[in-house]
Design a protein around this motif. Sequence first.
Motif, PDB file in Angstrom:
ATOM      1  N   ARG A   1      15.816   4.014   9.813  1.00  0.00           N
ATOM      2  CA  ARG A   1      15.699   2.668  10.135  1.00  0.00           C
ATOM      3  C   ARG A   1      15.261   1.664   8.897  1.00  0.00           C
ATOM      4  NH1 ARG A   1      10.135   3.451  13.684  1.00  0.00           N
ATOM      5  NH2 ARG A   1       9.609   5.292  12.792  1.00  0.00           N
ATOM      6  N   TRP A   2      14.604   2.466   8.016  1.00  0.00           N
ATOM      7  CA  TRP A   2      14.161   1.787   6.764  1.00  0.00           C
ATOM      8  C   TRP A   2      15.159   1.818   5.552  1.00  0.00           C
ATOM      9  CZ3 TRP A   2       9.380   4.294   8.731  1.00  0.00           C
ATOM     10  CH2 TRP A   2       8.738   3.697   9.712  1.00  0.00           C
ATOM     11  N   LEU A   3      16.122   2.232   5.698  1.00  0.00           N
ATOM     12  CA  LEU A   3      16.995   2.324   4.602  1.00  0.00           C
ATOM     13  C   LEU A   3      18.218   0.938   4.607  1.00  0.00           C
ATOM     14  CD1 LEU A   3      17.779   6.314   4.680  1.00  0.00           C
ATOM     15  CD2 LEU A   3      16.690   4.913   2.945  1.00  0.00           C
ATOM     16  N   ILE A   4      17.868   0.093   5.537  1.00  0.00           N
ATOM     17  CA  ILE A   4      18.844  -0.967   5.365  1.00  0.00           C
ATOM     18  C   ILE A   4      18.268  -1.850   4.106  1.00  0.00           C
ATOM     19  CG2 ILE A   4      19.423  -1.038   7.688  1.00  0.00           C
ATOM     20  CD1 ILE A   4      17.155  -2.998   8.198  1.00  0.00           C
ATOM     21  N   PRO A   5      18.960  -2.893   3.617  1.00  0.00           N
ATOM     22  CA  PRO A   5      18.700  -3.745   2.434  1.00  0.00           C
ATOM     23  C   PRO A   5      17.274  -4.301   2.734  1.00  0.00           C
ATOM     24  CG  PRO A   5      21.080  -3.842   2.635  1.00  0.00           C
ATOM     25  CD  PRO A   5      20.463  -3.080   4.003  1.00  0.00           C
ATOM     26  N   GLU A   6      17.296  -4.963   4.059  1.00  0.00           N
ATOM     27  CA  GLU A   6      15.834  -5.586   4.244  1.00  0.00           C
ATOM     28  C   GLU A   6      14.632  -4.741   3.935  1.00  0.00           C
ATOM     29  OE1 GLU A   6      19.193  -7.479   6.507  1.00  0.00           O
ATOM     30  OE2 GLU A   6      18.681  -5.401   6.075  1.00  0.00           O
TER      31      GLU A   6
ATOM     32  N   ARG B   1       0.808  -1.147  -0.007  1.00  0.00           N
ATOM     33  CA  ARG B   1      -0.040  -0.124  -0.110  1.00  0.00           C
ATOM     34  C   ARG B   1       0.799   1.389   0.039  1.00  0.00           C
ATOM     35  NH1 ARG B   1      -5.073  -0.169   4.282  1.00  0.00           N
ATOM     36  NH2 ARG B   1      -6.103   1.598   3.576  1.00  0.00           N
ATOM     37  N   TRP B   2       0.710   2.210  -0.814  1.00  0.00           N
ATOM     38  CA  TRP B   2       1.502   3.486  -1.121  1.00  0.00           C
ATOM     39  C   TRP B   2       1.328   4.353  -0.018  1.00  0.00           C
ATOM     40  CZ3 TRP B   2       1.198   7.321  -5.838  1.00  0.00           C
ATOM     41  CH2 TRP B   2       2.441   7.941  -6.007  1.00  0.00           C
ATOM     42  N   GLY B   3       2.342   4.490   0.808  1.00  0.00           N
ATOM     43  CA  GLY B   3       2.365   5.551   1.802  1.00  0.00           C
ATOM     44  C   GLY B   3       3.086   4.749   3.215  1.00  0.00           C
ATOM     45  N   MET B   4       4.276   5.209   3.620  1.00  0.00           N
ATOM     46  CA  MET B   4       4.805   4.735   4.725  1.00  0.00           C
ATOM     47  C   MET B   4       4.188   5.538   5.942  1.00  0.00           C
ATOM     48  SD  MET B   4       7.290   2.275   4.325  1.00  0.00           S
ATOM     49  CE  MET B   4       8.685   2.549   5.145  1.00  0.00           C
ATOM     50  N   PRO B   5       4.624   4.822   7.154  1.00  0.00           N
ATOM     51  CA  PRO B   5       4.046   5.550   8.343  1.00  0.00           C
ATOM     52  C   PRO B   5       4.703   6.809   8.705  1.00  0.00           C
ATOM     53  CG  PRO B   5       4.822   3.440   8.934  1.00  0.00           C
ATOM     54  CD  PRO B   5       5.264   3.574   7.339  1.00  0.00           C
ATOM     55  N   SER B   6       3.765   7.780   9.052  1.00  0.00           N
ATOM     56  CA  SER B   6       4.113   9.337   9.302  1.00  0.00           C
ATOM     57  C   SER B   6       4.905   9.302  10.445  1.00  0.00           C
ATOM     58  CB  SER B   6       3.040  10.242   9.284  1.00  0.00           C
ATOM     59  OG  SER B   6       2.176   9.953   8.061  1.00  0.00           O
ATOM     60  N   PRO B   7       5.899  10.389  10.544  1.00  0.00           N
ATOM     61  CA  PRO B   7       6.411  10.648  11.835  1.00  0.00           C
ATOM     62  C   PRO B   7       5.539  10.931  12.986  1.00  0.00           C
ATOM     63  CG  PRO B   7       7.438  11.777  10.088  1.00  0.00           C
ATOM     64  CD  PRO B   7       6.352  11.327   9.326  1.00  0.00           C
ATOM     65  N   ALA B   8       5.692  10.711  14.182  1.00  0.00           N
ATOM     66  CA  ALA B   8       5.029  10.864  15.341  1.00  0.00           C
ATOM     67  C   ALA B   8       4.813  12.144  15.380  1.00  0.00           C
ATOM     68  CB  ALA B   8       5.616  10.194  16.438  1.00  0.00           C
ATOM     69  N   SER B   9       5.543  13.280  15.101  1.00  0.00           N
ATOM     70  CA  SER B   9       5.132  14.547  15.480  1.00  0.00           C
ATOM     71  C   SER B   9       3.866  15.084  14.539  1.00  0.00           C
ATOM     72  CB  SER B   9       6.403  15.295  15.038  1.00  0.00           C
ATOM     73  OG  SER B   9       7.069  15.178  13.611  1.00  0.00           O
TER      74      SER B   9
ATOM     75  N   ASN C   1      14.318  13.149   2.926  1.00  0.00           N
ATOM     76  CA  ASN C   1      15.259  13.310   4.029  1.00  0.00           C
ATOM     77  C   ASN C   1      15.939  12.096   4.570  1.00  0.00           C
ATOM     78  OD1 ASN C   1      16.777  14.421   6.114  1.00  0.00           O
ATOM     79  ND2 ASN C   1      15.225  15.176   7.401  1.00  0.00           N
ATOM     80  N   THR C   2      16.847  11.517   3.822  1.00  0.00           N
ATOM     81  CA  THR C   2      17.337  10.242   4.440  1.00  0.00           C
ATOM     82  C   THR C   2      18.058  10.303   5.561  1.00  0.00           C
ATOM     83  OG1 THR C   2      19.157  10.425   2.729  1.00  0.00           O
ATOM     84  CG2 THR C   2      17.223   9.311   2.092  1.00  0.00           C
ATOM     85  N   GLU C   3      18.490  11.531   5.994  1.00  0.00           N
ATOM     86  CA  GLU C   3      19.282  11.792   7.323  1.00  0.00           C
ATOM     87  C   GLU C   3      18.343  11.870   8.647  1.00  0.00           C
ATOM     88  OE1 GLU C   3      22.504  11.941   7.989  1.00  0.00           O
ATOM     89  OE2 GLU C   3      22.598  11.629   5.578  1.00  0.00           O
ATOM     90  N   SER C   4      16.933  11.667   8.341  1.00  0.00           N
ATOM     91  CA  SER C   4      16.019  11.891   9.643  1.00  0.00           C
ATOM     92  C   SER C   4      15.999  10.412  10.168  1.00  0.00           C
ATOM     93  CB  SER C   4      14.621  11.954   8.649  1.00  0.00           C
ATOM     94  OG  SER C   4      13.485  11.537   9.711  1.00  0.00           O
ATOM     95  N   ALA C   5      15.887  10.196  11.389  1.00  0.00           N
ATOM     96  CA  ALA C   5      15.957   9.043  12.189  1.00  0.00           C
ATOM     97  C   ALA C   5      14.630   8.197  11.771  1.00  0.00           C
ATOM     98  CB  ALA C   5      16.172   9.143  13.631  1.00  0.00           C
TER      99      ALA C   5
END
Length: 239
Positions: free
Chosen positions: A93-98, A61-69, A85-89
Amino acid sequence: MCNLYSLTKSQDAIRQLVRALTEGAWTDSTGNMPPLPGIYPDYAAPIVRNREAGRELSMARWGMPSPASVLVGKKSDSGVTNVRNTESAHWRRWLIPEHRCVVPFTSFAENEVLPDGKRPTVWFAFDESRPLACFAGIWTRWTSVRKVKEGETTNDLFAILTTAPNAEVGAIHPKAMPVILRDAAEIDQWMSAPLPEALKLQRPLPDGSLKIVLRGEKQDGEAPEPAKALARPQQASLF
């Protein structure tokens, strides 16, 4: 990036793409998939992801979880479709190969802002034949309330990586364009390489790489009319 793209090549073409992406085993869990001339946020669409047994073609489904803020005071989370923003924590966490994936497409859309305030849709592809290509993406399995009427559900979700636009896209949408992978080597680099190497792909395509293939249509209907008629109700049942 506008929240709309198209995938009108056959399922067999997508399967051949998956075969080309891996030397080992692969699986297809998409079922019988019609052409998808208009894929919108929260629609289900095919992705290729890494699994223990090899690579898998599956629906998400198109749309990753939004930041809690950004969810404070909200009862649902329809998700974030585009990630830059790939520097965002939150995203790191989802930028690993898995959790990396590629998203097959044939064209994507941006809205042109005209002096009279109208915003017609402009479709981009590599050429008029709309060859099958891939966006760089990330995915996860997540439990949340996507829509209040659905209640809490668990879904496979994905988002598309974005970057600065090249000349063609920038003339229509100056803020961003999707990260597009040009060949099998770049696809494998995104799917498998250490993160610093993978993120080298977060760059605009060279100027002149894309063409405007359609204007003013909400869907890029390369598929025959009967196929498009079948696609719409199936899409509606997936979100």
